[in-house]
Write a protein that holds these residues in place. Sequence first.
Motif, short mmCIF file in Angstrom:
data_model
loop_
_atom_site.label_atom_id
_atom_site.label_comp_id
_atom_site.label_asym_id
_atom_site.label_seq_id
_atom_site.Cartn_x
_atom_site.Cartn_y
_atom_site.Cartn_z
N TYR A 180 0.87 -1.17 0.00
CA TYR A 180 0.00 0.00 0.00
C TYR A 180 0.91 1.22 0.00
CZ TYR A 180 -3.50 3.47 1.10
OH TYR A 180 -4.32 4.57 1.03
N SER A 184 1.04 8.03 -2.00
CA SER A 184 0.06 8.39 -3.04
C SER A 184 -1.31 7.75 -2.82
CB SER A 184 0.60 7.98 -4.42
OG SER A 184 0.82 6.59 -4.46
N LYS A 185 -1.47 7.03 -1.69
CA LYS A 185 -2.74 6.38 -1.34
C LYS A 185 -3.22 5.44 -2.45
CE LYS A 185 -4.51 9.95 1.85
NZ LYS A 185 -3.28 9.91 2.58
N GLU A 186 -2.34 4.53 -2.84
CA GLU A 186 -2.65 3.56 -3.88
C GLU A 186 -2.29 2.16 -3.41
OE1 GLU A 186 -1.81 6.28 -7.89
OE2 GLU A 186 -0.25 4.95 -7.09
N ASN A 188 -1.02 -1.47 -4.70
CA ASN A 188 -0.35 -2.10 -5.83
C ASN A 188 -0.27 -3.59 -5.54
OD1 ASN A 188 1.14 -2.70 -8.06
ND2 ASN A 188 2.81 -1.28 -7.64
N VAL A 201 -2.42 -0.73 -10.60
CA VAL A 201 -2.45 0.11 -9.41
C VAL A 201 -3.89 0.50 -9.13
CG1 VAL A 201 -1.71 2.28 -8.39
CG2 VAL A 201 -0.13 0.99 -9.81
N GLN A 203 -6.51 2.80 -6.93
CA GLN A 203 -6.60 3.98 -6.08
C GLN A 203 -7.51 3.69 -4.89
OE1 GLN A 203 -4.90 6.69 -7.41
NE2 GLN A 203 -5.12 7.89 -5.56
N GLU A 205 -8.23 5.74 -1.51
CA GLU A 205 -7.98 6.91 -0.67
C GLU A 205 -8.17 6.58 0.81
OE1 GLU A 205 -7.08 10.06 -1.34
OE2 GLU A 205 -6.88 9.84 -3.51
N GLU A 264 6.65 3.09 -7.99
CA GLU A 264 6.28 3.95 -6.86
C GLU A 264 7.52 4.64 -6.29
OE1 GLU A 264 3.19 1.04 -7.53
OE2 GLU A 264 5.35 0.84 -7.28
#
Length: 532
Positions: A180, A184-186, A188, A201, A203, A205, A264
């Motif tokens: 996590y 970037s709050k993503e 993977n 990836v 998203q 939040e 990342e």
Amino acid sequence: MKHNSDIEKRRTFAIISHPDAGKTTLTEKLLLFGGAIQTAGAVKNNKIKKTATSDFMEIEKQRGISVATSVMAFEYLNKQINILDTPGHKDFAEDTYRTLTAVDSVILIIDCANGVEAQTKRLMEVCRMRKTPVIIFINKLDREGRESFDLLDELEEILKIKVCPLSWPIGIGATFKGVYNIYSKELNLFAANKTKISEEVIQIEDVNSSDLDEQIGNNEADLLREELDLVSGVYDHFNREDYLSGEVAPVFFGSAINNFGVKELLEAFLDISPSPLGRETDMGFIEPNDKKFSGFIFKIHANLDPKHRDRIAFLRIVSGKFERNTFYNHVRLDKKIKFANPTSFMAQDKSVIDEAFPGDVIGLYDTGTFKIGDSLTEGSEFSFKGIPSFSPEIFMELENKDPMKSKQLEKGIQQLTDEGVAQLFIQQPGNRKIVGTVGQLQFDVIAYRLEHEYGAKCAFTPKRYFKACWMTTDNQKELEQFIKAKSVYIAKDKDDNFVFLAETPFLLQMAQADYPNIKFHFTSDFKVGIEN
């Protein structure tokens, strides 16, 4: 101004690690993301019979290690990226230390199974001394390894730097599902993929969202939330200024061999890392946006291409704009020089450039004009400080195995020591050559290169010396007395400076006590006040 934007878009950094932590592999994957290469070679994989892009010397290919710093440049997201891939092996640490003077930041790789290793600690000491910003990449998450919090504790305790996780792993080894990205709050998700770029990836939040449970499962999602809560409670929120001052190291997790977590890391690095920084000189600090060109030589490499007997000096540009076929001042020689074919690098591939800017590392074809630490300027008379050179730890006498090749041996050892592969001390009578290094492996490299690049065969006889000590004094008479009394242990370096080859710590202490007006230096950079 265009010049300022050219500076701002550049990122010049080194990748450092203990041997086998994955440094050269990560370098390749960054090049893959930048489109500089199309497929990644597997390092030390005999089945595939490919060698790493940055390992271009034959001896590196045979041994599967990097023994010389490689320079690679590519563009990504409108940034000009200059990577300096350094030797990981401790015997070539001095080349790495010199390289660190030419970069503005560092990516330090840690093997998740081994944690902080001896060479990692030494490299970090150099970064801390220079206050170089460091990002840490914890590698090989697809294999079984140490618990993440334990690794972070070890990093802080042994490397003596605060850490700030900007991504967090979900499982490890057989249970590894991905990372996590806190920054970037993503999310993977992991998929083993050694040669292509993964784009999956997601998203997310809010980690409390049910989307997280759907992606990785309820138990893993709950554990990730719990660990992220602990991360936010234990570690400070990321502050870029603390990172730039070298006080805090952001941490990322991934698997370089599988291209996982690399994107990342790269994108966060471009976002937070410094653009080219200025450097200290003996005449004050030089800023990158100073209009007049300046730069320094931090590495020299002969026979980069064995088919052409070329010798290239690596120049880090500090200020102004470098232009092809323009005369610049070689400060040490007080001589004007111009360069018809300055080059940029993609490992062993070179291309001629017309101009270069602060942060860039370029190659200058050299006929023996340069030494490590030399400064080039646009007329100004100043020299850059801080190119480290250490007293060797191992000393051996060079013996010529083929008297018919004496000239080749002489030329070869002079060029190799100019590169910084080793230090050369000449003893009289007899013009005896004492070679000093920081590691045993360097002698193998010297012998190999002398034979294969210069056609000269040699042997090495061990010498029992403790340290090479350069000497300065205001009392010339006392120095002359010392040289006469210790003539058996006196040599000259390649710059014709007298050097005392002390056999033991005790004999060095005795010399210091008996000759109080002589100062003994453990680095050849005593003229600019650097000691170690």
